[in-house]
Design a protein around this motif. Sequence first.
Motif, short mmCIF file in Angstrom:
data_model
loop_
_atom_site.label_atom_id
_atom_site.label_comp_id
_atom_site.label_asym_id
_atom_site.label_seq_id
_atom_site.Cartn_x
_atom_site.Cartn_y
_atom_site.Cartn_z
N THR A 104 0.84 -1.19 0.00
CA THR A 104 0.00 0.00 0.00
C THR A 104 0.88 1.25 0.00
O THR A 104 2.00 1.21 0.52
CB THR A 104 -0.93 0.02 1.24
N PRO A 105 0.41 2.35 -0.57
CA PRO A 105 1.15 3.62 -0.46
C PRO A 105 0.91 4.32 0.87
O PRO A 105 1.53 5.33 1.17
CB PRO A 105 0.59 4.44 -1.63
N THR A 106 0.03 3.76 1.68
CA THR A 106 -0.39 4.38 2.93
C THR A 106 0.39 3.84 4.11
O THR A 106 0.65 2.65 4.20
CB THR A 106 -1.90 4.13 3.17
N GLU A 107 0.75 4.74 5.03
CA GLU A 107 1.36 4.29 6.28
C GLU A 107 0.25 3.79 7.21
O GLU A 107 -0.73 4.49 7.44
CB GLU A 107 2.13 5.42 6.94
N ILE A 108 0.40 2.58 7.71
CA ILE A 108 -0.61 1.98 8.59
C ILE A 108 -0.05 1.90 10.01
O ILE A 108 1.00 1.31 10.24
CB ILE A 108 -1.02 0.58 8.10
N ASP A 109 -0.75 2.52 10.92
CA ASP A 109 -0.34 2.51 12.33
C ASP A 109 -1.33 1.65 13.10
O ASP A 109 -2.33 2.12 13.64
CB ASP A 109 -0.31 3.93 12.89
N ASN A 110 -1.05 0.36 13.11
CA ASN A 110 -1.91 -0.61 13.78
C ASN A 110 -1.03 -1.74 14.27
O ASN A 110 -0.17 -2.22 13.52
CB ASN A 110 -2.99 -1.13 12.83
N GLU A 111 -1.22 -2.18 15.50
CA GLU A 111 -0.31 -3.15 16.09
C GLU A 111 -0.26 -4.47 15.34
O GLU A 111 0.74 -5.20 15.42
CB GLU A 111 -0.70 -3.42 17.55
N HIS A 112 -1.31 -4.80 14.60
CA HIS A 112 -1.33 -6.08 13.90
C HIS A 112 -0.75 -5.99 12.49
O HIS A 112 -0.59 -7.01 11.83
CB HIS A 112 -2.75 -6.63 13.84
N PHE A 113 -0.47 -4.78 12.02
CA PHE A 113 0.18 -4.58 10.72
C PHE A 113 1.66 -4.33 10.97
O PHE A 113 2.06 -3.25 11.40
CB PHE A 113 -0.45 -3.41 9.97
N ILE A 114 2.47 -5.34 10.70
CA ILE A 114 3.90 -5.29 10.99
C ILE A 114 4.67 -4.86 9.75
O ILE A 114 4.58 -5.53 8.71
CB ILE A 114 4.40 -6.67 11.45
N PRO A 115 5.40 -3.75 9.81
CA PRO A 115 6.14 -3.29 8.63
C PRO A 115 7.15 -4.34 8.15
O PRO A 115 7.84 -4.97 8.95
CB PRO A 115 6.86 -2.03 9.12
N THR A 116 7.23 -4.52 6.85
CA THR A 116 8.19 -5.44 6.27
C THR A 116 8.64 -4.86 4.92
O THR A 116 8.34 -3.73 4.60
CB THR A 116 7.57 -6.86 6.11
N GLY A 117 9.38 -5.63 4.14
CA GLY A 117 9.83 -5.15 2.85
C GLY A 117 11.18 -4.46 2.88
O GLY A 117 11.90 -4.52 3.89
N PRO A 118 11.55 -3.79 1.79
CA PRO A 118 12.90 -3.22 1.64
C PRO A 118 13.37 -2.33 2.77
O PRO A 118 14.53 -2.44 3.20
CB PRO A 118 12.79 -2.44 0.31
N ASP A 119 12.50 -1.44 3.27
CA ASP A 119 12.97 -0.49 4.29
C ASP A 119 13.32 -1.18 5.61
O ASP A 119 14.02 -0.61 6.45
CB ASP A 119 11.95 0.63 4.52
N GLN A 120 12.87 -2.42 5.81
CA GLN A 120 13.19 -3.13 7.04
C GLN A 120 14.60 -3.72 7.04
O GLN A 120 15.09 -4.17 8.07
CB GLN A 120 12.16 -4.24 7.30
N PHE A 121 15.26 -3.69 5.88
CA PHE A 121 16.64 -4.14 5.82
C PHE A 121 17.56 -3.23 6.62
O PHE A 121 18.65 -3.63 7.03
CB PHE A 121 17.11 -4.21 4.35
N GLN A 122 17.13 -1.99 6.85
CA GLN A 122 17.93 -1.05 7.63
C GLN A 122 18.13 -1.54 9.06
O GLN A 122 19.12 -1.21 9.70
CB GLN A 122 17.26 0.32 7.62
N ARG A 123 17.21 -2.36 9.54
CA ARG A 123 17.33 -2.90 10.90
C ARG A 123 18.57 -3.78 11.03
O ARG A 123 19.06 -4.01 12.12
CB ARG A 123 16.08 -3.72 11.24
N TYR A 124 19.05 -4.28 9.90
CA TYR A 124 20.21 -5.18 9.90
C TYR A 124 21.42 -4.53 9.25
O TYR A 124 22.34 -5.19 8.78
CB TYR A 124 19.84 -6.48 9.17
N GLY A 125 21.42 -3.21 9.22
CA GLY A 125 22.55 -2.48 8.68
C GLY A 125 22.67 -2.55 7.18
O GLY A 125 23.77 -2.37 6.63
N LEU A 126 21.57 -2.80 6.50
CA LEU A 126 21.56 -2.88 5.04
C LEU A 126 20.56 -1.85 4.51
O LEU A 126 19.39 -2.15 4.25
CB LEU A 126 21.16 -4.29 4.57
N PRO A 127 21.00 -0.61 4.36
CA PRO A 127 20.08 0.46 3.92
C PRO A 127 19.75 0.35 2.44
O PRO A 127 20.50 0.79 1.58
CB PRO A 127 20.87 1.74 4.23
N LEU A 128 18.61 -0.26 2.13
CA LEU A 128 18.17 -0.36 0.74
C LEU A 128 17.36 0.88 0.38
O LEU A 128 16.77 1.53 1.24
CB LEU A 128 17.31 -1.61 0.53
N LEU A 129 17.31 1.17 -0.90
CA LEU A 129 16.56 2.32 -1.38
C LEU A 129 15.07 2.02 -1.26
O LEU A 129 14.56 1.11 -1.91
CB LEU A 129 16.92 2.62 -2.85
#
Length: 307
Positions: free
Chosen positions: A182-207
């Motif tokens: 989705t293009p929308t930011e979802i702020d809900n405890e059951h919607f867990i962010p994933t995908g490319p931007d989550q690689f930053q959590r492991y020191g891998l800053p993807l575009l």
Amino acid sequence: MLTEAEVRALTALHGEQTVSDLATNLDRSLSYTSELVERLETAGLVETRRQGKTKRIRLSDAKALELLTKLTQQYSHIDWPELLSGAALRVCYYLDTPRTPTKLARRADVHRSTVHRALAPLQHRGIVYQTDDGTYALNDGFEPLSVFARELAHHVHRQTVEAQTDTYSILWESLDEFLVQTPTEIDNEHFIPTGPDQFQRYGLPLLARDRRYYLYSEATCELSPEMLCCHMLVIDSGARTQSYCLLLLSHVDIDRNELRAQAIKYGVDDVVDDLCTYLDTSGAQRTSRLPEWEDFQELAEEYEVTP
């Protein structure tokens, strides 16, 4: 998924009726039926309109209801509401292919005894059969039952995400979880962010792009690197994405057994096997979508990763 009362109400609705008519058909009180209709309307399965002081109701255009109507019309002699109550629909969701009680229990998240108890009435009516090795399967002609269960779960997922955003795509789903773009930011405890931007959590800053990705789950609290890898491959299994997953698998302490289990769950086990073989053989065994080992080493150096 649905209670017996809810299935009975849905199968009793033909055309447009008043709540009073439905209460009479169900042999229930007006107050009980009103509450039942309210639940079904919240779930997007019925629609209501006011005509003076009278509330009129009809089935929504949900595809699951079309399938249920065809099923009940074709086999009108079967008491479907009784058969589909409890865990039966949860188990039928996974009868798209023959499965053992153990696999059905694990996938539907119920006990083995619950599987047997839920399917026994269906087996008695000749809807389900059990092979000599204990595997359950739908008899010929009753395959739409699993399709209905899956379409009903899909409907529930759509209702869930549409409460958060109007623009979305469901990329993967199971009985209780789904992966959404989705293009929308979802702020809900059951919607867990994933995908490319989550690689930053492991020191891998993807575009990161404008698209956002979420795993909807009421059972999962935190995204593991094994899950993230599989989510990326569901989102896009192209050469670039596979290279990024190689970086993650090289950079993070991965539990191979957990990775394999997640890969099977998300249907990307063949690709994950190729990635692991590639790393284990230092690129000697690779598919056409994986880079030459020297090229991957260069990419890894750029991200300060040691393959």
